[in-house]
Design a protein around this motif. Structure first.
Motif, short mmCIF file in Angstrom:
data_model
loop_
_atom_site.label_atom_id
_atom_site.label_comp_id
_atom_site.label_asym_id
_atom_site.label_seq_id
_atom_site.Cartn_x
_atom_site.Cartn_y
_atom_site.Cartn_z
N LYS A 120 45.40 58.83 40.09
CA LYS A 120 46.03 58.14 38.97
C LYS A 120 47.24 57.37 39.48
O LYS A 120 47.95 57.84 40.37
N VAL A 121 47.44 56.16 38.94
CA VAL A 121 48.64 55.39 39.26
C VAL A 121 49.23 54.84 37.96
O VAL A 121 48.51 54.66 36.97
N ASP A 122 50.52 54.59 38.00
CA ASP A 122 51.21 54.07 36.80
C ASP A 122 51.07 52.56 36.66
O ASP A 122 51.21 52.01 35.56
N SER A 123 50.83 51.87 37.79
CA SER A 123 50.65 50.42 37.76
C SER A 123 49.92 50.04 39.04
O SER A 123 49.76 50.86 39.96
N ALA A 124 49.46 48.79 39.09
CA ALA A 124 48.73 48.32 40.27
C ALA A 124 48.81 46.81 40.35
O ALA A 124 49.22 46.14 39.39
N ALA A 125 48.42 46.28 41.51
CA ALA A 125 48.37 44.83 41.71
C ALA A 125 47.06 44.46 42.37
O ALA A 125 46.51 45.23 43.16
N ILE A 126 46.54 43.29 42.01
CA ILE A 126 45.33 42.76 42.62
C ILE A 126 45.65 41.42 43.24
O ILE A 126 46.27 40.56 42.60
N GLY A 146 49.09 52.08 33.46
CA GLY A 146 49.95 50.99 33.01
C GLY A 146 49.40 49.62 33.36
O GLY A 146 48.20 49.44 33.53
N PRO A 147 50.28 48.64 33.51
CA PRO A 147 49.85 47.25 33.73
C PRO A 147 49.30 46.99 35.13
O PRO A 147 49.65 47.66 36.09
N VAL A 148 48.43 45.99 35.21
CA VAL A 148 47.90 45.51 36.47
C VAL A 148 48.29 44.04 36.59
O VAL A 148 48.00 43.25 35.69
N THR A 149 48.96 43.68 37.67
CA THR A 149 49.36 42.29 37.88
C THR A 149 48.41 41.65 38.89
O THR A 149 48.22 42.16 39.99
N ALA A 150 47.81 40.54 38.49
CA ALA A 150 46.90 39.80 39.36
C ALA A 150 47.60 38.56 39.89
O ALA A 150 48.15 37.77 39.11
N TYR A 151 47.59 38.39 41.20
CA TYR A 151 48.21 37.24 41.84
C TYR A 151 47.13 36.23 42.18
O TYR A 151 46.20 36.54 42.94
N VAL A 152 47.23 35.05 41.56
CA VAL A 152 46.13 34.07 41.60
C VAL A 152 46.67 32.69 41.96
O VAL A 152 47.88 32.43 41.90
N ARG A 162 42.88 37.53 32.78
CA ARG A 162 43.37 38.10 31.51
C ARG A 162 42.19 38.38 30.58
O ARG A 162 42.19 39.38 29.84
N GLY A 163 41.17 37.53 30.63
CA GLY A 163 39.98 37.75 29.83
C GLY A 163 39.25 39.02 30.24
O GLY A 163 38.82 39.80 29.38
N TRP A 164 39.14 39.24 31.54
CA TRP A 164 38.52 40.48 32.01
C TRP A 164 39.35 41.68 31.58
O TRP A 164 38.80 42.74 31.22
N GLY A 165 40.66 41.54 31.61
CA GLY A 165 41.52 42.63 31.18
C GLY A 165 41.28 43.01 29.73
O GLY A 165 41.17 44.20 29.39
N GLU A 166 41.18 42.01 28.87
CA GLU A 166 40.91 42.28 27.46
C GLU A 166 39.56 42.99 27.29
O GLU A 166 39.42 43.93 26.51
N ASP A 171 45.74 46.26 30.71
CA ASP A 171 46.89 45.38 30.47
C ASP A 171 47.10 44.51 31.71
O ASP A 171 47.79 44.91 32.65
N VAL A 172 46.46 43.33 31.72
CA VAL A 172 46.53 42.45 32.89
C VAL A 172 47.62 41.41 32.71
O VAL A 172 47.65 40.69 31.70
N ARG A 173 48.49 41.33 33.69
CA ARG A 173 49.51 40.29 33.75
C ARG A 173 49.22 39.44 34.98
O ARG A 173 48.69 39.96 35.97
N THR A 174 49.52 38.18 34.91
CA THR A 174 49.19 37.29 36.03
C THR A 174 50.44 36.66 36.60
O THR A 174 51.43 36.45 35.90
N ALA A 175 50.38 36.36 37.89
CA ALA A 175 51.50 35.73 38.58
C ALA A 175 50.95 34.77 39.62
O ALA A 175 49.82 34.92 40.09
N ASP A 176 51.77 33.78 39.97
CA ASP A 176 51.33 32.77 40.93
C ASP A 176 51.24 33.36 42.34
O ASP A 176 52.06 34.19 42.74
N TRP A 177 50.24 32.89 43.09
CA TRP A 177 50.04 33.36 44.45
C TRP A 177 51.27 33.18 45.32
O TRP A 177 51.49 33.94 46.28
N ALA A 178 52.09 32.20 45.01
CA ALA A 178 53.31 31.96 45.80
C ALA A 178 54.23 33.17 45.81
O ALA A 178 55.08 33.31 46.70
#
Length: 275
Positions: A120-126, A146-152, A162-166, A171-178
């Protein structure tokens, strides 16, 4: 029931596939002397004809790119797991002639993490947003509270994640690859990108990071995985995923209760060392 039982992996390109090594090792360890496992170069156009040509000696198929979605219309049923990501990597051919699809990548990823003590984890990143990222999200839906942040790299990819998360209840949050180096603060990071894509991030790995699951297996270790390990973090690689998903395939296709994980992993390690 035919005396000889057949299985194979299909895809294009397919020459690099380790699946025959893993499945044959399982058959040898289980004493399944009349079972064979091969690889066939099959693209989307050739898939229907190949499937229609299967006779009663066939027990199952493994599917790799680009066939994981193309196979679905050719099946009689698919599991809820496969339906959740619209991808089938396993087909079992039943005694009554039905073709039943499943996805063992998702539970395989969960099992690989569990083997390393990550339950189990409280959050993750992809890192990334391709086909493997959706399977990673599906796996995280089972273990991440908890939330998963995807860097794209694009807004289109961000919207897709975000669509896959729904769809998967994550709970998918997205951030720029930079800003991908910010992912390293998460207790679990899953890198789903092609070879070379994360190399520049290796220098950004902090001391005492969490767990990295890099889905690549050749060449191994990746610069990111090597840097992660040097800084004290736990690292899983593509072979871990490949072996665990293959274990589930062997169990489904042969009906054995427990496939020989250790023998399959050892065979995979030997094959990679020889390349």
């Amino acid at each position: 029931m035919p005396s000889t039982r057949r299985a194979a992996v299909l895809g294009s390109p397919i020459a690099h596939s380790l699946s025959p090594v893993l499945h044959r090792a399982a058959y040898a360890a289980l004493g399944l002397d009349t079972w064979t496992y091969d690889r066939f170069e099959v693209d989307e156009a050739g898939l229907p004809g190949f499937v229609e040509g299967l006779d009663e000696s066939w027990a199952g198929l493994s599917l790799t790119m680009p066939l994981k979605r193309a196979i679905i219309p050719l099946l009689d049923a698919i599991s809820d797991t496969a339906a959740s990501v619209e991808a089938v990597n396993t087909v079992v051919l039943t005694e009554d002639g039905r073709r039943v699809g499943d996805n063992t990548d998702i539970p395989g990823l969960v099992a690989a993490l569990r083997e390393r003590g990550v339950e189990k984890v409280d959050s993750a990143a992809i890192l990334g947003a391709g086909a493997t990222a959706s399977s990673a999200l599906a796996a995280l839906s089972r273990i991440c509270a908890g939330p998963v942040t995807a860097y794209v790299r694009s807004e289109a990819r961000a919207e897709e994640m975000r669509g896959w998360g729904e769809r998967l209840g994550v709970d998918v949050r997205t951030a720029d690859w930079a800003h991908a180096d910010r992912a390293f603060a998460a207790p679990l990071v899953i890198a789903t990108t092609p070879a070379g894509a994360t190399d520049a991030l290796a220098a950004e790995v902090p001391d005492a990071p969490g767990t990295l699951f890099d889905v690549l297996y050749h060449p191994w270790p990746t610069p990111l995985a090597a840097a992660w390990s040097e800084r004290g973090g736990a690292v899983l690689g593509g072979l871990d995923l490949l072996v665990h998903q293959a274990v589930l395939q062997v169990e489904q296709m042969t009906g054995v209760a427990e496939a020989p994980l250790a023998a399959m992993r050892a065979a995979g390690e030997r094959a990679l060392a020889a390349t």
